[in-house]
Design a protein around this motif. Structure first.
Motif, short mmCIF file in Angstrom:
data_model
loop_
_atom_site.label_atom_id
_atom_site.label_comp_id
_atom_site.label_asym_id
_atom_site.label_seq_id
_atom_site.Cartn_x
_atom_site.Cartn_y
_atom_site.Cartn_z
N THR A 240 0.82 -1.22 0.00
CA THR A 240 0.00 0.00 0.00
C THR A 240 0.85 1.26 0.00
OG1 THR A 240 -0.18 0.17 2.43
CG2 THR A 240 -1.77 -1.24 1.31
N ASN A 241 2.17 1.11 -0.10
CA ASN A 241 3.08 2.25 -0.07
C ASN A 241 4.06 2.13 -1.24
OD1 ASN A 241 5.33 3.96 0.43
ND2 ASN A 241 4.93 3.94 2.63
N GLU A 242 3.84 2.94 -2.29
CA GLU A 242 4.63 2.76 -3.50
C GLU A 242 6.11 3.06 -3.30
OE1 GLU A 242 4.24 3.33 -8.31
OE2 GLU A 242 3.24 4.81 -7.02
N GLU A 243 6.45 3.93 -2.37
CA GLU A 243 7.86 4.21 -2.13
C GLU A 243 8.60 2.97 -1.63
OE1 GLU A 243 9.60 6.88 -3.07
OE2 GLU A 243 7.69 7.38 -4.02
N THR A 244 7.94 2.19 -0.77
CA THR A 244 8.59 0.96 -0.30
C THR A 244 8.68 -0.08 -1.42
OG1 THR A 244 6.59 -0.22 0.47
CG2 THR A 244 7.59 1.38 1.98
N ILE A 245 7.73 -0.05 -2.33
CA ILE A 245 7.78 -0.96 -3.48
C ILE A 245 8.98 -0.61 -4.36
CG2 ILE A 245 6.59 -1.71 -5.58
CD1 ILE A 245 3.94 -1.09 -4.11
N LYS A 246 9.12 0.67 -4.69
CA LYS A 246 10.25 1.11 -5.52
C LYS A 246 11.58 0.73 -4.88
CE LYS A 246 7.85 5.19 -7.42
NZ LYS A 246 7.91 4.87 -8.85
N SER A 247 11.68 0.95 -3.57
CA SER A 247 12.92 0.66 -2.86
C SER A 247 13.25 -0.83 -2.87
CB SER A 247 12.80 1.16 -1.41
OG SER A 247 13.97 0.83 -0.68
N ALA A 248 12.24 -1.66 -2.63
CA ALA A 248 12.47 -3.11 -2.60
C ALA A 248 12.86 -3.64 -3.97
CB ALA A 248 11.23 -3.82 -2.08
N VAL A 249 12.19 -3.17 -5.00
CA VAL A 249 12.51 -3.61 -6.36
C VAL A 249 13.93 -3.21 -6.74
CG1 VAL A 249 11.92 -3.32 -8.80
CG2 VAL A 249 10.10 -3.70 -7.11
N ALA A 250 14.30 -1.97 -6.43
CA ALA A 250 15.66 -1.50 -6.73
C ALA A 250 16.70 -2.33 -5.97
CB ALA A 250 15.79 -0.03 -6.38
N GLU A 251 16.41 -2.64 -4.70
CA GLU A 251 17.33 -3.45 -3.90
C GLU A 251 17.47 -4.85 -4.48
OE1 GLU A 251 18.00 -4.74 0.79
OE2 GLU A 251 16.18 -3.65 0.18
N ALA A 252 16.36 -5.41 -4.97
CA ALA A 252 16.39 -6.74 -5.57
C ALA A 252 17.28 -6.77 -6.81
CB ALA A 252 14.98 -7.18 -5.92
#
Length: 273
Positions: free
Chosen positions: A57-69
């Motif tokens: 529900t928080n797109e900033e955390t999505i962006k961060s996790a995808v970049a980290e992956a």
């Protein structure tokens, strides 16, 4: 080259089991949890597993996790949209917050995670998006107007998405589990919305809850879902839907074979309503 899967909702249940299943098969696994990834000791102890925070529900955390992956493993071959929420109960008694959360997690959350993974798959010209739906995305049960509404939406949006993604080399898959033996009765009971002032619904709610708890206690093992996800991720076919569990196979087949009135009468009879 070793393949990589990113999975949402790995704190427990199907997500955690699937993370372990793919890791045992030799894949890189990005196992995401809503918060406090350091506390997921079982997954953190595994080789080639990155446990990180991702709140759908928080797109900033999505962006961060995808970049980290991508930084850790170089690519994402498969996305598993697994994070889910289930609100059951009488609509009149359901708070607005629960209504919005149901769709924020199951529908909008899956769309946002998919949206943020797609640029990497598009650049690679390959990839697979797998989303956990449910037999409840094809059929309905009492007290589930919100949950079934979200899963019917998942079915439609992912099927529609397959058109545009096929054009750029990306597959879309849906997993449709039946009842899975993961403390269904207890977790469902904690999410039932019912107001004692709405006494007219009382007898119906009692019967529906009893029937659902009985069905939940007879659920399939979670490994069936992990195996269906593995098949969807690796077999390389154009099959879109994978049914997991004998109850799901039976109920979905009955819904296809019967008209609305016949099906609803059959279900009410089986549930004692």
């Amino acid at each position: 080259m070793t393949q990589t899967i990113l999975i949402t909702g790995c704190s427990s249940g199907i997500g955690r089991m699937t993370a372990k299943f793919f890791q045992e098969k030799g894949w890189n696994v990005v196992a995401t949890v809503r918060s406090n990834p350091e506390t997921v000791e079982e997954l953190n102890a595994l080789d080639n597993v990155l446990v990180t925070a991702l709140d759908v529900t928080n797109e900033e955390t999505i962006k961060s996790a995808v970049a980290e992956a991508v930084e850790r493993f170089g690519k994402i071959d498969v996305l598993l949209n697994n994070a889910g929420y289930g609100a059951y109960g009488i609509l009149e008694a359901t708070p607005e917050k629960a209504i919005r959360m149901q769709f924020d997690v199951n529908v909008i959350g899956a769309l946002l995670v998919t949206k943020n993974v797609l640029p990497y798959m598009r650049a690679a010209g390959d990839g697979t998006i797998i989303t956990i739906s449910s037999m409840g995305g094809k059929v309905t049960f009492p007290l589930g107007s919100l949950y079934h509404g979200s899963k019917f939406a998942v079915e439609g949006m992912m099927e529609a998405l397959s058109y545009e993604l096929e054009a750029i080399g990306i597959k879309v898959k849906l997993i449709e589990p039946g009842m899975i033996n993961t403390n269904f009765a207890e977790t469902t009971g904690s999410m039932i919305n019912f107001d004692s002032e709405l006494a007219e619904y009382g007898p119906f709610v009692d019967k529906a809850l009893a029937a659902m708890q009985t069905a939940g206690s007879q659920g399939s093992a979670p490994i069936l879902v992990a195996e269906a996800i593995w098949q969807a991720a690796t077999e390389g076919t154009d099959q879109m839907r994978y049914v997991a569990g004998p109850d799901a196979e039976q109920v979905i087949a009955a819904r296809k074979a019967l008209g609305d009135a016949e099906y609803l009468a059959m279900m009410k009879g089986q549930l004692g309503l």
